[in-house]
Write a protein that holds these residues in place. Structure first.
Motif, short mmCIF file in Angstrom:
data_model
loop_
_atom_site.label_atom_id
_atom_site.label_comp_id
_atom_site.label_asym_id
_atom_site.label_seq_id
_atom_site.Cartn_x
_atom_site.Cartn_y
_atom_site.Cartn_z
N ASN A 1 7.97 -11.51 15.19
CA ASN A 1 9.40 -11.22 15.26
C ASN A 1 9.89 -10.45 14.03
O ASN A 1 10.99 -9.89 14.05
N ASP A 2 9.08 -10.38 12.97
CA ASP A 2 9.48 -9.72 11.73
C ASP A 2 8.62 -8.48 11.50
O ASP A 2 7.42 -8.59 11.25
N LEU A 3 9.22 -7.31 11.59
CA LEU A 3 8.52 -6.05 11.31
C LEU A 3 9.08 -5.38 10.06
O LEU A 3 8.88 -4.18 9.85
N SER A 4 9.75 -6.14 9.21
CA SER A 4 10.47 -5.56 8.07
C SER A 4 9.56 -4.80 7.10
O SER A 4 10.00 -3.82 6.49
N GLN A 5 8.31 -5.25 6.94
CA GLN A 5 7.39 -4.55 6.04
C GLN A 5 6.16 -4.03 6.78
O GLN A 5 5.11 -3.78 6.16
N TRP A 6 6.29 -3.87 8.07
CA TRP A 6 5.15 -3.42 8.88
C TRP A 6 4.69 -2.03 8.45
O TRP A 6 3.48 -1.80 8.30
N LEU A 7 5.60 -1.12 8.24
CA LEU A 7 5.22 0.25 7.88
C LEU A 7 4.51 0.28 6.52
O LEU A 7 3.56 1.03 6.32
N THR A 8 4.96 -0.56 5.59
CA THR A 8 4.35 -0.59 4.26
C THR A 8 2.94 -1.14 4.29
O THR A 8 2.06 -0.69 3.54
N HIS A 9 2.69 -2.10 5.17
CA HIS A 9 1.40 -2.80 5.18
C HIS A 9 0.55 -2.48 6.41
O HIS A 9 -0.49 -3.14 6.61
N ARG A 10 0.93 -1.52 7.20
CA ARG A 10 0.16 -1.25 8.42
C ARG A 10 -1.28 -0.91 8.07
O ARG A 10 -1.57 -0.22 7.07
N PRO A 11 -2.23 -1.38 8.89
CA PRO A 11 -3.63 -1.06 8.63
C PRO A 11 -3.93 0.41 8.89
O PRO A 11 -3.19 1.10 9.60
N THR A 12 -5.01 0.86 8.32
CA THR A 12 -5.46 2.24 8.52
C THR A 12 -6.28 2.32 9.81
O THR A 12 -7.19 1.52 10.02
N ASP A 13 -5.94 3.29 10.64
CA ASP A 13 -6.66 3.47 11.90
C ASP A 13 -7.24 4.88 11.95
O ASP A 13 -6.50 5.85 12.12
#
Length: 493
Positions: free
Chosen positions: A376-388
């Motif tokens: 439910n929390d995507l507040s820091q998703w962009l900062t911590h997204r994995p490398t694909d």
């Protein structure tokens, strides 16, 4: 969804409180290959010196009934002393379980579960004959490998997908919003020794889903069942489980629906904040996937479906390392990198570990990654997204009326920035009100932003504890499900 339906919780609690000593599972077809009028699963969930606890799971395969009565005979001197979810009585050896006022309706394909306590002496033989409203049910007493179902249509139409900017697109570059439902069961039935799917998954059942004008089905899976680990009944684990999943994916795709394969329940003992169970095994939602088995699970799933680019991989149902530790920074680091995480006793597989396992197996399929707080929390998703390395990563989000981020203000501040950079899929949307006012708001916001969403769940549970979209596997909706069905049909008349 964090929790299974109430009946499943009761079964799991009973299995944890007592030693599971015996059980009988009724096959879904008769010896002649015809669909039985009804099926009954009788399970002894716990036994002690002079008593035991049991349950019956009743599935009606005929026309809908408004009022039901199950009868069976004990053969070992057992005597029912009390029960729940039915009016229990016993005359001699004959036991009767009649519906309560609130659970008397059983649609075609619908099921209900009732439990009881009983005494025993000398023996505790399993009943061998059951009748529902006087009609005999198929009641073989030994677990069997689920029989093959009718072959799916051969002209599969689900498109191969990849990420293009902020959209999921097919090979021709046409955008595809994933609009559909979840089909729960594969995460809990097998680990509880009760089967693989909760209800029918034959061609007619998938057609009923497609008739709501869906284009996607999310399929929750169990790590231990897929890998066939010890403790899982062989008929419900390993090759049998994998083949059942492959068969369901084939059926889903044959109806033009995108299958979303979700790692839902995993190994690892966790007894901290918001613990769903104290069991080390994959019997509930854990805060994070485990390093011991989750990478192997995804390597195997990826290897199985790497040539099927229509299949989408959802890394982990609902991470909540933030509940295990008070530090948000630690929680997001745990989410991405895994390892030794504060408050979690087992070694964690981070989202990067799982992405690496999938790509290492040669699969370029679209991957979904949900954030903290049960996705439910995507507040820091962009900062911590994995490398694909394949560039096919999308964000996953779950929202219910009882979540923190469950209003337009939060969606505008935290979801919109994510959706401006990567595809965003609400893998679960729902409410526990047996209505659809909240879901209507969710769908409008996601429609306005051209985003994807899938309702929880296409199972015949109590819509206030599930929540459930349907009352029967023919697609008859609950009041809550009516909102999703009518909206999807309006989008694609």
């Amino acid at each position: 969804m964090r929790h299974p339906p109430r009946s499943v919780l009761l079964a799991a609690a009973a299995a944890g409180a007592f030693a599971l000593v015996s059980g009988a599972v009724v096959p879904v077809v008769t010896a002649e290959g015809a669909t039985p009028a009804c099926t009954v699963e009788y399970t002894v969930t716990g036994q002690w010196d002079n008593g035991f606890q049991g349950s019956v799971r009743i599935t009606n395969n005929q026309a809908a009934v408004d009022g039901w009565k199950l009868t069976f005979d004990f053969a070992g001197g057992q005597k029912v002393t009390q029960g729940w979810n039915a009016k229990w009585s016993q005359s001699g050896t004959t036991v009767t379980a009649a519906n309560e006022s609130w659970n008397g309706t059983l649609g075609t394909g619908a099921n209900t579960t009732a439990g009881f306590l009983a005494s025993w002496s000398g023996g505790n033989a399993v009943p061998t004959a059951f009748k529902l409203n006087g009609t005999p049910c198929n009641t073989d007493t030994d677990p069997t490998t689920p029989p093959p179902t009718d072959p799916p249509p051969a002209d599969g139409t689900a498109p191969a997908l990849h990420v293009s900017g902020t959209k999921l697109v097919d090979t021709a570059g046409r955008p595809r919003r994933l609009l559909g439902v979840n089909r729960s069961g594969g995460e809990f039935m097998c680990v509880q020794g009760r089967g693989i799917w909760d209800g029918p998954v034959d061609d007619a059942a998938i057609k009923a889903i497609a008739d709501w004008k869906t284009n996607a089905v999310r399929i929750p899976l169990n790590e231990e069942c897929w890998l066939g680990l010890s403790g899982i009944r062989p008929e419900y684990g390993g090759a049998n489980y994998i083949n059942a999943v492959k068969d369901l994916v084939t059926r889903v795709e044959a109806h033009g629906l995108t299958p979303v394969l979700d790692l839902h329940w995993t190994y690892g003992q966790y007894t901290g904040n918001s613990s769903g169970c104290s069991d080390v095994h994959a019997t509930c939602q854990k805060p994070m996937p485990d390093l011991q088995y989750a990478p192997s699970f995804w390597a195997s799933v990826a290897g199985t479906f790497k040539d099927d680019r229509a299949a989408v991989f959802d890394l982990f149902n609902e991470p909540y390392p933030d509940r295990a530790t008070a530090g948000t920074t630690d929680a997001w680091k745990c989410w991405r990198d895994g390892g030794t995480c504060p408050g979690i006793s087992y070694e964690v597989a981070g989202m990067q570990d799982l992405v690496d396992s999938i790509r290492g197996a040669g699969a370029d399929n679209v991957i979904l990654a949900g954030g903290l707080a049960y996705s439910n929390d995507l507040s820091q998703w962009l900062t911590h997204r994995p490398t694909d390395p394949a560039g096919n990563l999308a964000a996953a989000y779950h929202v219910y009326n009882f979540n923190t981020c469950a209003n337009e203000s939060c969606w505008n501040s935290t979801l919109a920035p994510v959706a401006a950079q990567v595809p965003l899929v609400a893998g679960e949307v729902g409410e526990n009100t047996c209505s659809h006012g909240f879901v209507d708001q969710v769908m409008k916001w996601f429609d306005d932003h051209a985003l994807s969403y899938l309702g929880w769940t296409w199972n015949t549970w109590d819509c206030s504890s599930g929540p459930s979209l349907i009352t029967g596997y023919d697609g008859t909706p609950t009041a809550y499900g009516t909102g999703l069905r009518d909206h999807l049909r309006a989008l694609n008349p």
